[in-house]
Design an enzyme around this catalytic site. Structure first.
Site, PDB file in Angstrom:
ATOM      1  CG  HIS A  41     -12.205  25.162  59.621  1.00 24.76           C
ATOM      2  ND1 HIS A  41     -13.258  24.420  59.829  1.00 24.76           N
ATOM      3  CD2 HIS A  41     -11.471  24.041  59.146  1.00 24.76           C
ATOM      4  CE1 HIS A  41     -13.310  23.450  59.625  1.00 24.76           C
ATOM      5  NE2 HIS A  41     -12.184  23.025  59.302  1.00 24.76           N
ATOM      6  CG  PHE A  97      -2.210  14.743  63.057  1.00 30.95           C
ATOM      7  CD1 PHE A  97      -1.054  14.758  62.368  1.00 30.95           C
ATOM      8  CD2 PHE A  97      -3.183  15.167  61.985  1.00 30.95           C
ATOM      9  CE1 PHE A  97      -0.417  14.946  61.132  1.00 30.95           C
ATOM     10  CE2 PHE A  97      -2.861  15.707  60.663  1.00 30.95           C
ATOM     11  CZ  PHE A  97      -1.645  15.383  60.334  1.00 30.95           C
ATOM     12  CG  ASP A 105      -7.306  13.641  68.123  1.00 32.29           C
ATOM     13  OD1 ASP A 105      -7.524  12.590  67.916  1.00 32.29           O
ATOM     14  OD2 ASP A 105      -7.737  14.642  67.554  1.00 32.29           O
ATOM     15  CG  ASP A 165      -5.821  13.326  61.538  1.00 26.84           C
ATOM     16  OD1 ASP A 165      -6.161  14.522  61.748  1.00 26.84           O
ATOM     17  OD2 ASP A 165      -5.635  12.540  62.570  1.00 26.84           O
ATOM     18  CG  ASP A 174     -13.208  18.892  59.465  1.00 27.33           C
ATOM     19  OD1 ASP A 174     -12.527  19.434  60.548  1.00 27.33           O
ATOM     20  OD2 ASP A 174     -12.553  18.983  58.559  1.00 27.33           O
TER      21      ASP A 174
END
Length: 358
Positions: A59, A247, A249, A331, A336
């Site tokens: 990235h 994670f 979210d 994850d 992505d």
């Protein structure tokens, strides 16, 4: 708040919380057939793309050098890594940061704003600066491209998070997160425990069915980002890294639904879809009326807890096939994937919660 289940480390508590949530959910489910099919599809795609920790550095906005400066950058970014969804349908009105000729939105707008500040000579990754930075200074750092665009969400809360973490680092760790990291002696679990103990803004803890559940999204992704940046070496060498969970979210649950590893009840799907419309219209009623889903609401906890459990079950299936993988890579890949395939995600609603935890 009721006490959590007794476990020796943070990620074990997260995993046990996820299991408890999954076993007691009424509106979110982890179907075994869907998990198996998702595991097969995900590992096939990861193998075809050669997905690994190297993707993190690919990235353009993440640090490309694993050094002390990168550690401080990661800590500041993960301290602010929450609530980037927009209630504006038109992209031209969404929070946007342009850097080097490229527009960035969502999480990447945060990274771009931090990098822009560094390029302008602002010490935004130094605790001595952000522990005392004024709202006006931070408003300038996180400014959007034009006055027609919405400002960064939750600037007041972001300011509070920076002040809290900065002051703790100055008082106890010589102003450097790297010093806290060093004291954890290569243990991911010790690092998560230390972070949630020292910094209240990282304590992602809630009540569900009469007991405390721990989800610790930002504390765990902080560890994962350091691990990925250093590719498991040096400061990023954690002997227990595979204990870290997914994670929880709002974006990865969407991808899990897409792959069939997560299923919502009809009433929850109806609520989420109606809420996307209501929030864009400026309406904010409490459930069951459409609107923002409050942090800690049973539906929000069910979505997040079952997402953790779904990724754990996916990992178990993939490992059983002889492939070495952990929840972090799953994850990262799914996040992505969701960002790269918005058309595939378009029919799957996300839950809209304003929270400092994700």
């Amino acid at each position: 708040m009721p006490v959590a289940a007794a476990h020796s480390n943070a990620s074990e508590r997260v995993l046990e919380s996820a299991r408890f949530i999954s076993e007691n959910s009424l509106d979110v489910f982890v179907p075994e057939v869907g998990v198996q099919e998702a595991a097969q599809e995900i590992i096939k795609r990861m193998k075809s793309t050669g997905y690994s920790t190297e993707e993190w550095k690919k990235h353009t906005l993440t640090p490309n050098t694993a050094d002390a400066a990168a550690i401080e950058w990661i800590f500041v970014v993960d301290t602010l890594n929450f609530s980037f969804w927009s209630d504006r349908q038109c992209k031209a009105e969404q929070y946007t940061v342009t850097l080097d000729g490229t527009e960035h939105r969502g999480y990447w707008s945060l990274c771009a704003a931090i990098n822009r500040a560094i390029a302008e000579g602002i010490n935004i990754t130094h605790a001595s600066y952000y522990a005392h930075a004024s709202m006006s200074q931070l408003s300038h750092i996180f400014r959007t491209d034009t006055c027609e665009q919405e400002p960064i969400p939750m600037l007041t809360e972001r300011t509070q998070c920076l002040h809290e973490t900065g002051r703790v680092l100055l008082e106890k760790y010589g102003g450097k997160f790297a010093n806290l990291l060093q004291q954890c002696n290569g243990s991911a679990q010790t690092l998560v425990e230390t972070v949630v103990r020292e910094f209240a803004c990282y304590r992602d803890e809630h009540e569900f069915n009469g007991r405390r559940v721990d989800l610790y999204k930002r504390a765990q992704i902080l560890v994962a980002d350091i691990w990925a940046c250093f590719e498991g070496q040096g400061a990023g060498c954690f002997g227990d890294i595979d204990k870290i969970t997914m994670f929880a979210d709002y974006r990865v649950p969407q991808a899990l639904c897409h792959f069939g590893a997560l299923v919502y009840s009809p009433r929850l799907v109806e609520y989420l879809k109606a809420s996307e419309v209501a929030v864009r219209q400026g309406k904010g009623a409490a459930p069951p009326e459409p609107g923002l889903l409050p942090s800690g609401h049973k539906w929000e906890v069910e979505i997040r807890g079952n997402s953790i459990w779904a990724v754990e079950r996916i990992c178990q299936h993939i490992r059983a096939s002889g492939v070495d993988v952990n929840a972090i890579l799953i994850d990262f890949y799914m996040w992505d994937y969701a960002k790269a395939h918005p058309e595939a995600m378009a029919s799957i609603p996300i839950h809209l919660t304003r929270s400092i935890f994700y």
